[in-house]
Design an enzyme around this catalytic site. Structure first.
Site: not given
Ligand code: AR6
Length: 176
Positions: A33-35, A11, A126
């Site tokens: 997600g990560v955000d 994480d 995304y």
């Molecule tokens: N630590 C590390 N990686 C993570 C975590 C974590 N705690 N949580 C999720 N991931 P995403 P995007 C991974 O969807 O595709 C948001 O709503 C996840 O498994 O977070 O760039 C933003 O506000 C994946 O591999 O980001 C935007 O609207 C990676 O993080 C949109 O999502 C990215 O997944 C951005 O989409």
């Protein structure tokens, strides 16, 4: 190359580095997600800083990056970058993803961060294909590191097994 590159399945909010990178959106107002995880772990001071940036320059364009506090997390800063939404691959998605990594690293250097952790930008909500994203992430980071001695460590923090294996493969393929 001066810097070390490391890979973890973890994480990112728990990473002990100078800055962690957030896969944000152009509004900078948070999301899933990560955000979502970063805003929850860091607390409200991150959104306060985001609002100041919004007041100054609007949001953040795709491929660009901005920096805020990391609030309650172990890192000092969060670098928020906006990955491209995958739209078939003929809309500059690959270049924009490379810009995310370049601009985040550049902003880290400008803020005297010597260690930085990246999530797999764009590969969640995304929809960017994970294999292509891993290739771009590793190549762009390696290219940047070959031109600077101001970064000591880059950590790829993967949340899922598939990204972990794909980034591992790219790191193995690109070993000096
Ligand atoms: N630590 C590390 N990686 C993570 C975590 C974590 N705690 N949580 C999720 N991931 P995403 P995007 C991974 O969807 O595709 C948001 O709503 C996840 O498994 O977070 O760039 C933003 O506000 C994946 O591999 O980001 C935007 O609207 C990676 O993080 C949109 O999502 C990215 O997944 C951005 O989409």
């Amino acid at each position: 190359m001066h810097a070390k590159i490391e890979l973890q399945k973890a994480d990112i909010t728990k990473a002990h580095v100078d800055c962690i990178v957030n896969a944000a959106n152009t509004s900078l107002l948070g999301g899933g997600g990560v955000d979502g995880a970063i805003h929850r772990a860091g607390g409200p001071s991150i959104l306060e800083d985001c609002r100041k940036i919004i007041a100054r320059q609007g949001g953040c364009k795709t491929g660009e990056a901005v920096i805020t506090t990391a609030g309650n997390m172990p890192s000092k800063y969060v670098i928020h970058t906006v990955g491209p939404v995958w739209n078939g691959g003929n809309h500059g998605e690959k270049e924009k993803l490379a810009h995310c990594y370049q601009n985040s690293l550049q902003l880290a250097v400008e803020n005297n961060c010597r260690s930085i952790a990246f999530p797999n930008i764009s590969t969640g909500i995304y929809g960017f294909p994970k294999e292509a994203a891993a290739q771009i992430a590793v190549k762009t980071v390696k290219d940047f590191l070959s031109g600077t001695n101001k970064i000591d460590k880059v950590l790829f923090v993967c949340f899922d097994d598939e990204n972990f294996e794909l980034v591992k493969l790219q790191l193995d393929l690109n070993k000096e």
